[in-house]
Design a protein around this motif. Structure first.
Motif, short mmCIF file in Angstrom:
data_model
loop_
_atom_site.label_atom_id
_atom_site.label_comp_id
_atom_site.label_asym_id
_atom_site.label_seq_id
_atom_site.Cartn_x
_atom_site.Cartn_y
_atom_site.Cartn_z
N GLY A 117 3.31 7.74 -4.52
CA GLY A 117 2.41 8.14 -3.44
C GLY A 117 1.06 8.61 -3.93
N ASN A 118 0.78 8.39 -5.21
CA ASN A 118 -0.54 8.72 -5.74
C ASN A 118 -1.59 7.69 -5.31
N ALA A 119 -1.12 6.52 -4.91
CA ALA A 119 -1.97 5.48 -4.33
C ALA A 119 -1.26 4.94 -3.10
N LEU A 120 -2.03 4.57 -2.09
CA LEU A 120 -1.46 4.05 -0.85
C LEU A 120 -1.84 2.59 -0.67
N GLY A 121 -0.92 1.81 -0.13
CA GLY A 121 -1.14 0.40 0.10
C GLY A 121 -1.34 0.08 1.56
N ALA A 122 -1.96 -1.07 1.83
CA ALA A 122 -2.16 -1.56 3.20
C ALA A 122 -2.03 -3.09 3.20
N PHE A 123 -1.93 -3.65 4.41
CA PHE A 123 -1.60 -5.06 4.61
C PHE A 123 -2.72 -5.73 5.40
N CYS A 124 -3.33 -6.78 4.82
CA CYS A 124 -4.48 -7.45 5.44
C CYS A 124 -4.14 -8.91 5.75
N LEU A 125 -3.84 -9.20 7.00
CA LEU A 125 -3.55 -10.56 7.41
C LEU A 125 -4.39 -10.98 8.62
N THR A 126 -4.38 -10.19 9.68
CA THR A 126 -5.01 -10.57 10.95
C THR A 126 -6.52 -10.72 10.82
N GLN A 161 -8.51 2.72 6.33
CA GLN A 161 -9.56 3.68 6.03
C GLN A 161 -9.30 4.47 4.75
N LEU A 162 -8.03 4.59 4.36
CA LEU A 162 -7.69 5.43 3.22
C LEU A 162 -6.88 4.74 2.14
N ALA A 163 -6.52 3.47 2.32
CA ALA A 163 -5.70 2.76 1.33
C ALA A 163 -6.43 2.61 0.00
N ASP A 164 -5.66 2.61 -1.07
CA ASP A 164 -6.19 2.40 -2.42
C ASP A 164 -6.03 0.97 -2.88
N VAL A 165 -5.05 0.26 -2.33
CA VAL A 165 -4.80 -1.11 -2.73
C VAL A 165 -4.45 -1.92 -1.49
N LEU A 166 -4.98 -3.14 -1.41
CA LEU A 166 -4.84 -3.99 -0.23
C LEU A 166 -4.08 -5.27 -0.58
N LEU A 167 -3.07 -5.58 0.21
CA LEU A 167 -2.38 -6.86 0.10
C LEU A 167 -3.09 -7.82 1.05
#
Length: 384
Positions: A117-126, A161-167
């Motif tokens: 949880g030191n870095a947060l991920g997010a999902f980019c598709l739409t 807005q706060l993710a550290d890494v984006l899929l």
């Protein structure tokens, strides 16, 4: 330190996770909804309990004990705050993709921090025009001598807005592909999305990629296999949303029972009126049914059964529609008070509406479920 439990995360049992949600998360859910942000201290609290790594088992370097554990975690968090559960969902999707398809370099760079949880991920598709249609995907990725350059525009990125890494999913010369991209890349800009209907605290953003240069190790899985990867990742997302909807159902049930036990109407407690009893009975029944459907999908995942994909679709469709109906009844049962911020049922209704749309709408689930039923002549999916 508590003893390792049969279910739970690390040394935390489900009961302890529920108590944590009741003490730390639920009391601030209205605040997160009103301010449209999650307090960083709560993110740290989740990290301290190993909840960010629950999608991976301890054997895989995570903190969970299987998909049944994940279902329990996301149900309890969803019961307390759908915005927080949404952040947990997209983070789990990114971590799952990294663990299953990521390069060793990418794993060394991100896995330990994502699990902790030191870095947060997010999902980019739409996307603005394509939506989530892979056939119409506009975001592009072109090869360079040093790696890739990404260009495109992504919408509705939960936690963006706060993710550290984006899929990120983009089209290459070979076909759609998946990339893991550091959000601090100078080729990325984030635009906060305000005033959405529900899960307002999940800090949704638009993400723009403009000549975004990444290394060769950013590619997740084989080039051109983006659709297959997205299918696997979305299955995790749908599973999490289904479990979170069980949490909304349970929250609606708790709220209705509490109100019906304390509010008098016509000289009797609300719970003594038959139409109120019907509402509560329906919510209670659907809560149990939805939970069992999620557990079935979890068991099938834990055993590696391909039937888990359709079981997850069924669980998501049923739980999401049941949660929306339950929240609507909960507001109705509370009367005018249900339309104010005095009680949480209005927030449950707004959050539940979002659940019918994200990670594949109810209508998409209907299409997938019907196609599977026709293809397999309604074959019975085993429970275990």
């Amino acid at each position: 330190m508590p003893v390792q439990a049969e279910s739970g995360v690390g040394a935390w049992s489900r009961a302890e996770i529920a108590a944590f949600v009741d003490k730390v998360v639920a009391p601030r859910a209205a605040e997160f909804d009103q301010t449209a942000r999650i307090d960083p201290s709560i993110i740290a609290e989740f990290a301290g309990r190993g909840l960010w790594g629950a999608v991976l088992s301890e054997a895989d370097g995570g903190t969970g004990a299987g998909m049944t554990t994940l279902a329990e975690v996301h149900e309890e968090v969803g019961r307390g705050c759908s915005s927080m559960r949404s952040l947990l969902t997209v983070h789990s999707m990114a971590l799952y993709a990294l663990d299953r398809w990521g390069t060793e370099t990418a794993k060394q760079r991100w896995k330990a921090d994502l699990v902790a949880g030191n870095a947060l991920g997010a999902f980019c598709l739409t996307e603005p025009e394509a939506g989530s249609d892979f056939a119409a995907l506009q975001a592009s990725a072109r090869r360079t001598d040093d790696g890739w350059v990404l260009d495109g525009h992504k919408l509705w990125v939960t936690g963006g807005q706060l993710a550290d890494v984006l899929l990120v999913f983009a089209r290459t010369a070979v076909g759609p592909a998946a990339f893991l991209v550091e959000a601090a890349n100078p080729g990325i800009s984030r635009i906060p999305v305000r005033d959405i209907t529900g899960t307002r605290g999940s800090q949704v953003a638009e993400i723009v990629f403009d000549n975004c240069e990444v290394g060769a190790d950013a590619l997740i899985g084989p080039e051109g296999m983006g659709l297959a990867i997205a299918t696997g990742v979305l299955d995790i997302g749908r599973f999490s949303v289904a479990a979170g909807c069980v949490g909304i159902l349970q929250a609606c049930l708790n709220a209705c029972v509490s109100y019906a036990n304390s509010r008098h109407q016509g000289g009797a407690l609300l719970r003594e009126h038959q139409l109120v009893q019907q509402m509560i009975a329906t919510i209670a029944t659907n809560t149990r049914a939805a939970r069992l459907l999620v557990w079935q999908a979890a068991r099938l995942k834990d055993t590696g059964s391909p039937d888990t994909i359709m079981a997850t679709c069924i669980a998501k469709q049923f739980a999401a529609t049941a949660a929306a109906a339950a929240a609507n009844d909960a507001v109705q049962l509370h009367g005018a008070r249900g339309c104010t911020d005095e009680y949480p049922v209005g927030r449950y209704l707004r959050d539940a509406k979002v659940m019918e749309i994200i990670e594949g709408s109810t209508q998409l689930q209907h299409i997938l479920i019907a196609a599977d039923a026709c293809r397999n002549q309604a074959r019975v999916i085993p429970i275990d």
